[in-house]
Write an enzyme that holds these catalytic residues in place. Structure first.
Site, short mmCIF file in Angstrom:
data_model
loop_
_atom_site.label_atom_id
_atom_site.label_comp_id
_atom_site.label_asym_id
_atom_site.label_seq_id
_atom_site.Cartn_x
_atom_site.Cartn_y
_atom_site.Cartn_z
N SER A 265 0.79 -1.23 0.00
CA SER A 265 0.00 0.00 0.00
C SER A 265 0.82 1.27 0.00
O SER A 265 0.26 2.36 -0.12
CB SER A 265 -0.91 0.01 1.23
OG SER A 265 -1.67 -1.18 1.27
N CYS B 46 -7.87 1.91 2.02
CA CYS B 46 -8.97 1.11 1.48
C CYS B 46 -8.57 0.48 0.16
O CYS B 46 -8.32 1.17 -0.83
CB CYS B 46 -10.20 2.01 1.30
SG CYS B 46 -11.50 1.23 0.35
N HIS C 45 -14.81 -0.70 4.28
CA HIS C 45 -14.69 0.59 4.95
C HIS C 45 -15.93 1.45 4.80
O HIS C 45 -15.98 2.58 5.26
CB HIS C 45 -13.49 1.36 4.42
CG HIS C 45 -12.17 0.77 4.85
ND1 HIS C 45 -11.52 -0.20 4.11
CD2 HIS C 45 -11.41 0.99 5.94
CE1 HIS C 45 -10.41 -0.55 4.72
NE2 HIS C 45 -10.32 0.16 5.85
N ASP D 120 -10.62 -6.65 0.41
CA ASP D 120 -10.06 -5.56 1.20
C ASP D 120 -9.32 -6.19 2.38
O ASP D 120 -9.61 -7.31 2.78
CB ASP D 120 -11.18 -4.66 1.72
CG ASP D 120 -10.63 -3.41 2.36
OD1 ASP D 120 -9.44 -3.08 2.11
OD2 ASP D 120 -11.39 -2.76 3.10
#
Lengths: 639, 376
Positions: A333, A391, A378, A372
């Site tokens: 991420s 997210c 989320h 996710d």
């Protein structure tokens, strides 16, 4: 009997003898002239030739090795210096039997039996009249052992030489590198003349990259030698006019490394396998470069035995491996802010437009669920919360809309998928995938096809993409300065030790990023600030007197099957996710950009982010935790 | 007036010296020549031994012994010398056989007999005994010698030569061969036979190659191409030519020869002393020495021609000739003209018994000259 046999003819014999005597004189004269002619040939005609030979016989040129340059950190603390050391040297042409000599040295305990072959190879590769070091750093007892047995070893002697020493030990070893014994492979590429009298050469890191300025230039000294090669200063009335040519000492290097921060960073990772790179985003200066576990470079400078080397090389934690430059991991991420910036630049996303996260994403017409990290999802997220909460479906969708080519091009602008250009060697490029890359990377035709699903996971830094910690620190530095781009560098200045003149090296700027508008930069940096203020890494920002922009990340080592749940405790430690954290601070005027990777650290927020905070505190606040303090650690929460 | 005084003083001194020399049966010019060479030799020996006074002292003692022997031999009557010849030869032959037998039993090179107080080389004795005996054989025969005499001479020469070469000592063996050969040549051996022998020598060299020891073959091969084995057997020749060549015309100076002083030159004070002279004293120093040698040889040869007796003439001529052979072989070897054979430089090289033998020979020559009118 003839009459002549009895009655001697006196006068006839007298004349015969005189004739023979005259013949003898002629012969004597001829041979004497031949001899004189030979002497004239040698001493008059060929005089210059034989003078050169005689000169070559008695004068030997001995190299005077230049002292290697000293390496300082940015505060002036010494990282590498030279210390006098005793070593055992051998002159091949003076050794009657090399095998017996080496075996003899093994017998008196001066050489390891395992190292005999290496020593032999080294000796054979050198010129027969060079003094070849076969054992460095002799101890007092080694010298005593040799002393009493010296007569057994003609051609072997103890010499004092300057040897490389690293007073900081393991600290910064992966940036600094080390010098080691010149190997046969080294000999094949170097100028042997330049290394005469030197037994070591920079092997990796700064010691290797800056080998030429550090080494300096050898001087030389003429010495008078006798037929056995022993140096004689003066012998009776014989005195030679001998020349000494001084060398040029090696250049001193001043590093960008901040040794205090470096040490804090190394302590912060404790015994984990980890890498940290901290850069000054304004010029590319490397503030800290950590790869743990490390090792003591003095081992190499001293000449390590085969056993010692095997121990280092076979350690499962791979202490010799420079994770910061050569470790390639999926960035996870951490690249989301850049992907978001790509979405903004290409007009695909609007910052305030809500996206409903249901815990997974599926491509149209496919039942495959890209999940996710939070199984429940989320809920409604905008750009800011998509970054701060990390997210995944938001970025799955965005990547799908951007497409692989635009993703690849945009991430490439941040230096991913290619070497950063740091001034030491060995860095890896990682992989920034594209359909073209896939064609070259796989042999099988069926494996060469790029699937849409691969674009989806590309956007959250999974799949084929890999990056080094250095690349992610570099990327973060570009984010911090809103597009300014410098090659990371470890050396900021050089000093001539003779004149003490300091030459500052100018940072090497790369073309700045043009693509993004100021407004877009603000949006994603705000997203990264939110990571620290209510987002995934909130705990690590607690109480910081400066503003931080960060992003956590996780790199999957072990892929979780569809519908299965990720069960940490069931997975062996080595198969756990790697933890990432990238950050820069202060946001208003960034002074440090950092990337932290902890192998199998599971959680970016829990493992990597606290380490980054410690390093940033050390650099920005000069706040140093006591050496034995427990490293920060958070509980495992997100991702 | 004054000049006349000086002249007369000089004349008187010379006359007295001549009388003393005459009484001692010594030849003035020959003695001066030998004395200068020996003095030159001791001077060079100091440098060649690396400034070792001990070596110079021992060399001087040996020289003194030689001079003493020369004086003794000079007093011997030619008749005694002549009568002694065959007995000396027989003794030498016997000792040579003993040495070879001992060497065979001991399985090693054997050149000398240990007499307890000194080591004695029978082959050294043969260097004198062979020419003496040849001259003795020829003394009452018509010259040039006939075929039977030549065969006898050949046997007398070749047997000790062969016994010496198998010791193995090629150098001394060749010197014995040459000593006998010179006598035969001086006796008037016909040119046709000389040519025939020359062809025969080449042929036998070809045959002889197969009988040489490996180290002897190596010497010959190394002589042809010294660079082939620069650290092994070619080393001597390479280093000695470097020493001589680098000396130039004037030399590097006494005690300043780097090749010799730093011991690049092997055997610098024995067989290779000529290279030290060439290096330190240059071409001029070497020419001076060669000039002295040639003077001695020519003087000895001249003395030989003055003799009226065949034995005296042949032996004296041979001694003159063999002295030159010594010089030529040694200097030729050191300067790279000839292969390396162990022949010392007469009166200069340190050690060995050759100096004693040579001076004894010159003693005989002087005796023969002094008694030249008392033809036997």
């Amino acid at each position: 009997m003839s009459l002549r046999g009895i009655i001697k003819d006196f006068w006839r014999e007298q004349r015969l003898f005189e004739q023979r005597a005259i013949a003898a004189v002629v012969i004597i004269a001829t041979l004497s002239l031949l001899l004189v002619g030979r002497l004239v040939w040698l001493q008059v005609v060929r005089y210059d030739y034989y003078t050169d030979l005689s000169q070559g016989n008695r004068v030997r040129i001995e190299p005077l090795p230049a002292p290697r340059g000293i390496i300082y950190d940015r505060q002036g603390l010494i990282l590498a210096e030279n210390q006098p050391a005793y070593q055992l040297e051998l002159v091949p042409e003076q050794v009657p039997d090399l095998d017996a000599t080496l075996q003899g040295l093994v017998r008196i305990g001066l050489l390891d039996a395992d190292d005999v072959d290496d020593a032999k190879r080294t000796v054979r590769s050198r010129r027969p009249f060079d003094s070849v070091p076969i054992r460095l750093h002799l101890s007092e007892s080694d010298m005593a052992a040799f002393g009493v047995n010296r007569f057994e070893f003609p051609g072997v002697d103890i010499r004092t030489r300057l040897a490389r020493s690293y007073p900081q030990g393991e600290t910064a070893v992966h940036a600094l590198g080390y010098v080691g014994t010149v190997s046969a492979a080294d000999l094949a590429r170097i100028d042997r003349e330049a290394y005469a009298g030197t037994s070591t050469i920079g092997k990796v890191g700064i010691e290797a990259a800056y080998e030429d300025p550090l080494r300096g230039r050898n001087g030389s000294r003429e010495i008078m030698v006798n037929a056995r090669g022993r140096s004689v200063e003066k012998l009776g009335t014989l005195q030679a006019a001998l020349q000494t040519r001084p060398g040029e000492p090696g250049t001193d290097l001043f590093l960008t490394l901040d040794l205090e921060v470096q040490r804090v960073a190394e302590q912060a990772v404790r015994d984990q396998r980890a890498a940290i790179v901290a850069l000054d985003p304004n010029n590319g200066d490397v503030i800290a470069l950590v790869s743990r576990p490390g090792f003591d470079p003095n081992l190499f400078a001293r000449g390590l035995t085969r056993t010692e080397y095997a121990a280092l090389n076979e350690n499962p934690d791979r202490p010799l491996f420079n994770r910061a430059l050569r470790g390639t991991y999926p960035p996870g991420s951490t690249i989301k802010p850049v992907v978001a910036l790509a979405g903004l630049t290409h007009g695909i996303i609007e910052p305030d437009k809500p996206f409903f996260c249901i815990g997974y994403f599926s491509l149209p017409g496919s039942s495959h669920r890209f999940r996710d990290w939070r199984p429940k999802g989320h809920g409604a997220v905008d750009l800011r919360s998509a970054i701060s909460q990390s997210c995944d479906p938001y970025f799955y969708s965005l990547s799908n809309q951007l497409g692989v080519r635009r993703l690849n091009a945009f991430l490439g602008q941040f230096g991913l998928g290619k070497p950063t250009g740091i001034d030491i060697g060995g860095e890896k490029s990682g992989i920034l995938p594209s359909p073209e890359w896939k064609k070259t990377a796989f042999k099988q035709r069926s494996a060469q096809v790029w699937f849409p699903g691969e674009t989806v996971i590309f956007g959250i830094g999974q799949g084929y993409m890999t990056s080094t910690p250095l690349q992610l620190a570099h990327m973060t530095a570009i984010l911090a300065t809103r597009g300014k781009n410098f090659e990371p560098r470890l050396v900021r200045a050089m000093r001539n030790p003779r004149t003490q003149r300091m030459t500052e090296l100018t940072p090497a700027p790369l073309p700045p990023l043009q693509a993004a508008s100021a407004e877009h930069w603000d949006l994603i940096i705000d997203g990264m600030r939110a990571v620290m203020e209510g987002g995934t890494a909130t705990r690590s920002a607690a109480g910081a007197p400066y503003s931080i922009a960060g992003k956590t990340g996780t790199a999957q080592v072990f892929s979780v099957a569809q519908n299965a749940r990720y069960n940490e405790s069931a997975i062996a430690e080595r198969l756990r996710d790697h933890a990432w954290f990238v950050a820069f601070a202060p946001i208003e005027a960034p002074r440090i950009a950092i990337a932290v990777l902890v192998e199998n650290g599971r959680s970016g927020s829990g493992t990597a982010a606290p380490i980054a905070r410690t390093v940033m505190d050390a650099y920005l606040l000069r706040k140093f935790p006591p050496a034995d303090a427990a490293a920060p650690s958070g509980d495992v929460t997100e991702e | 007036m004054l000049r006349e005084d000086v002249d007369s003083t000089t004349r008187r001194t010379l006359t007295q010296t001549a009388r003393v020399l005459g009484a001692l049966r010594l030849d003035g010019p020959l003695l001066i020549g030998l004395g200068l060479i020996a003095a030159y030799g001791q001077f060079v020996l100091y440098s060649a031994s690396g400034g070792d006074w001990g070596a110079v002292l021992r060399g001087s003692v040996r020289l003194g012994l030689g001079v003493l022997l020369m004086l003794v031999f000079a007093q011997l009557k030619p008749g005694f010398l002549r009568r002694m010849s065959p007995w000396l030869y027989a003794l030498g032959l016997l000792l040579l056989i003993i040495v070879d037998a001992v060497g065979y039993v001991g399985k090693g090179a054997q050149r000398w007999l240990d007499l307890g107080f000194m080591r004695f080389q029978p082959s050294e004795l043969m260097k004198l005994a062979v020419p003496m005996t040849c001259a003795w054989v020829l003394r009452e025969r018509a010259l040039p010698p006939d075929g039977r005499t030549l065969l006898l001479l050949a046997a007398l020469i070749l047997v000790p030569t062969a016994l010496t070469i198998i010791q193995p000592d090629l150098g001394t063996g060749l010197l014995i061969l040459m000593a006998g050969g010179i006598v035969v040549l001086l006796a008037g051996l016909s040119v046709r036979i000389i040519v025939g022998l020359g062809v025969g020598a080449i042929f036998s060299a070809w045959i002889g190659w197969y009988f040489l020891h490996d180290y002897q073959r190596q010497r010959v091969l190394t002589f042809i191409d010294p660079q082939a084995d620069p650290l092994g057997s070619g080393y001597h020749i390479i280093q000695s030519t470097i020493a001589i060549g680098s000396g130039g015309i004037f030399g590097k100076g006494y005690l300043r020869g780097t090749q010799g002083q730093l011991e690049f030159l092997p055997e610098r004070h024995t067989d290779f002393v000529f290279a030290v002279i060439g290096e330190e004293l240059g071409l001029l120093g070497a020419l001076l020495l060669i000039g002295l040698y040639v003077f001695v040889v020519l003087r000895a040869l001249f003395l030989a021609t003055q003799m009226r007796d065949t034995f005296a003439r042949l032996l004296s001529g041979c001694l003159a000739g063999i002295f030159f052979v010594y010089v030529f072989i040694n200097a030729g070897m050191v300067s790279g003209l000839l292969p390396v054979v162990g022949v010392p430089l007469p009166l200069v090289s340190y050690g060995g018994t050759s100096m004693v033998t040579l001076l004894a020979g010159f003693g005989m020559l002087m005796s023969l000259y002094a008694n030249r009118k008392l033809a036997a």
